[in-house]
Design a protein around this motif. Structure first.
Motif, PDB file in Angstrom:
ATOM      1  N   GLU A   7      -8.061   2.558   4.970  1.00 42.58           N
ATOM      2  CA  GLU A   7      -7.217   1.373   4.828  1.00 42.58           C
ATOM      3  C   GLU A   7      -6.506   1.296   3.481  1.00 42.58           C
ATOM      4  OE1 GLU A   7      -9.626  -2.004   5.677  1.00 42.58           O
ATOM      5  OE2 GLU A   7      -9.790  -1.533   7.825  1.00 42.58           O
ATOM      6  N   LYS A  52      -8.106   5.812   9.588  1.00 44.31           N
ATOM      7  CA  LYS A  52      -9.180   4.847   9.321  1.00 44.31           C
ATOM      8  C   LYS A  52      -9.250   4.437   7.854  1.00 44.31           C
ATOM      9  CE  LYS A  52     -11.961   6.894  13.042  1.00 44.31           C
ATOM     10  NZ  LYS A  52     -13.225   7.596  13.378  1.00 44.31           N
ATOM     11  N   ARG A 108       0.835  -1.194   0.000  1.00 45.63           N
ATOM     12  CA  ARG A 108       0.000   0.000   0.000  1.00 45.63           C
ATOM     13  C   ARG A 108       0.875   1.252   0.000  1.00 45.63           C
ATOM     14  NH1 ARG A 108      -3.669  -0.332   5.190  1.00 45.63           N
ATOM     15  NH2 ARG A 108      -1.704  -1.177   6.053  1.00 45.63           N
ATOM     16  N   ARG A 136      -1.101   3.360   4.505  1.00 49.20           N
ATOM     17  CA  ARG A 136      -0.584   3.132   5.850  1.00 49.20           C
ATOM     18  C   ARG A 136      -0.015   4.438   6.379  1.00 49.20           C
ATOM     19  NH1 ARG A 136       4.581   0.589   7.545  1.00 49.20           N
ATOM     20  NH2 ARG A 136       4.286  -0.422   9.566  1.00 49.20           N
TER      21      ARG A 136
END
Length: 221
Positions: A126, A124, A98, A129
């Motif tokens: 996702e 929050k 990510r 990161r």
């Protein structure tokens, strides 16, 4: 023109228009310097105004280049929502695939406190990161900062001397960088996040990061 001294001796003197020739000279350069500086600064501000460029927006030479492969120790005592210790920062590898949002913060930084509720919301999401570099801070103060306001970070690296952040070109906190999975810096936020900055700057950059073709990470020195 002539005059007499105390003994009555006739003395020759220069005409009034020749006695002080320096008075007829133009202003000295030192006198003109403040005026020159004034017009130079006025020209810069006029250019900024007419160009439509935001004077508060400071470009980063790192955008479009590989992020430093920073490895820093953890902040002792910091915990994740599940109670586990927060790991240190390790950007030397590909991560979990990510994008990574790297936030540089300090407990003594008032703007960091202002933006912290927005970071709690960003944590929050996702799709990326959120990690941190704790900059020139006392560990106890940094820990208290997070205990009072909440910990949005999945990893925290302690840069107590500020050496690692030199590689990132950081000259003030907070600053935030969006790093693609291949290590390229796609976006930089100078100063604290605002809702508008997140909406118009960060989120489009996140979308671009997610749409990028996977690439091999290019090492940095």
């Amino acid at each position: 023109m002539s005059a007499r001294d105390e003994d009555g001796t006739l003395l020759e003197t220069a005409p009034a228009d020749q006695a002080t020739p320096e008075r007829r000279r133009g202003p000295r350069p030192v006198v003109l310097l403040p005026l020159v500086l004034f017009f130079a600064l006025a020209g810069v501000f006029l250019y900024q105004l007419l160009s439509g460029h935001d004077p508060k927006e400071i470009p980063s030479v790192l955008v479009g280049k590989s992020a430093p492969m920073t490895v820093l120790p953890a902040l002792a005592g910091a915990t994740l929502p599940n109670g586990q210790p927060v790991p240190g920062l390790d950007l030397s590898g590909p991560g979990d695939g990510r994008p990574v949002l790297v936030n540089v913060f300090a407990s003594w930084c008032a703007p960091c406190r202002d933006e912290h509720p927005l970071l709690m919301q960003l944590a929050k999401d996702e799709r990326f990161r959120l990690v941190a570099i704790n900059y020139k801070d006392k560990p106890d103060n940094a820990l208290g900062f997070l205990q009072n306001l909440g910990n949005p970070y999945a990893a925290i690296g302690v840069d107590q001397k500020g050496a690692a952040t030199i590689d990132w070109g950081v000259y003030g906190v907070p600053e935030t960088f969006l790093v693609a999975p291949d290590g390229e810096i796609l976006y930089k936020q100078t100063g604290p996040f605002t809702p508008e900055a997140i909406r118009t700057g960060l989120m489009p950059a996140v979308e671009r990061a997610l749409q990028r073709e996977p690439k091999a990470r290019t090492p940095t020195s």
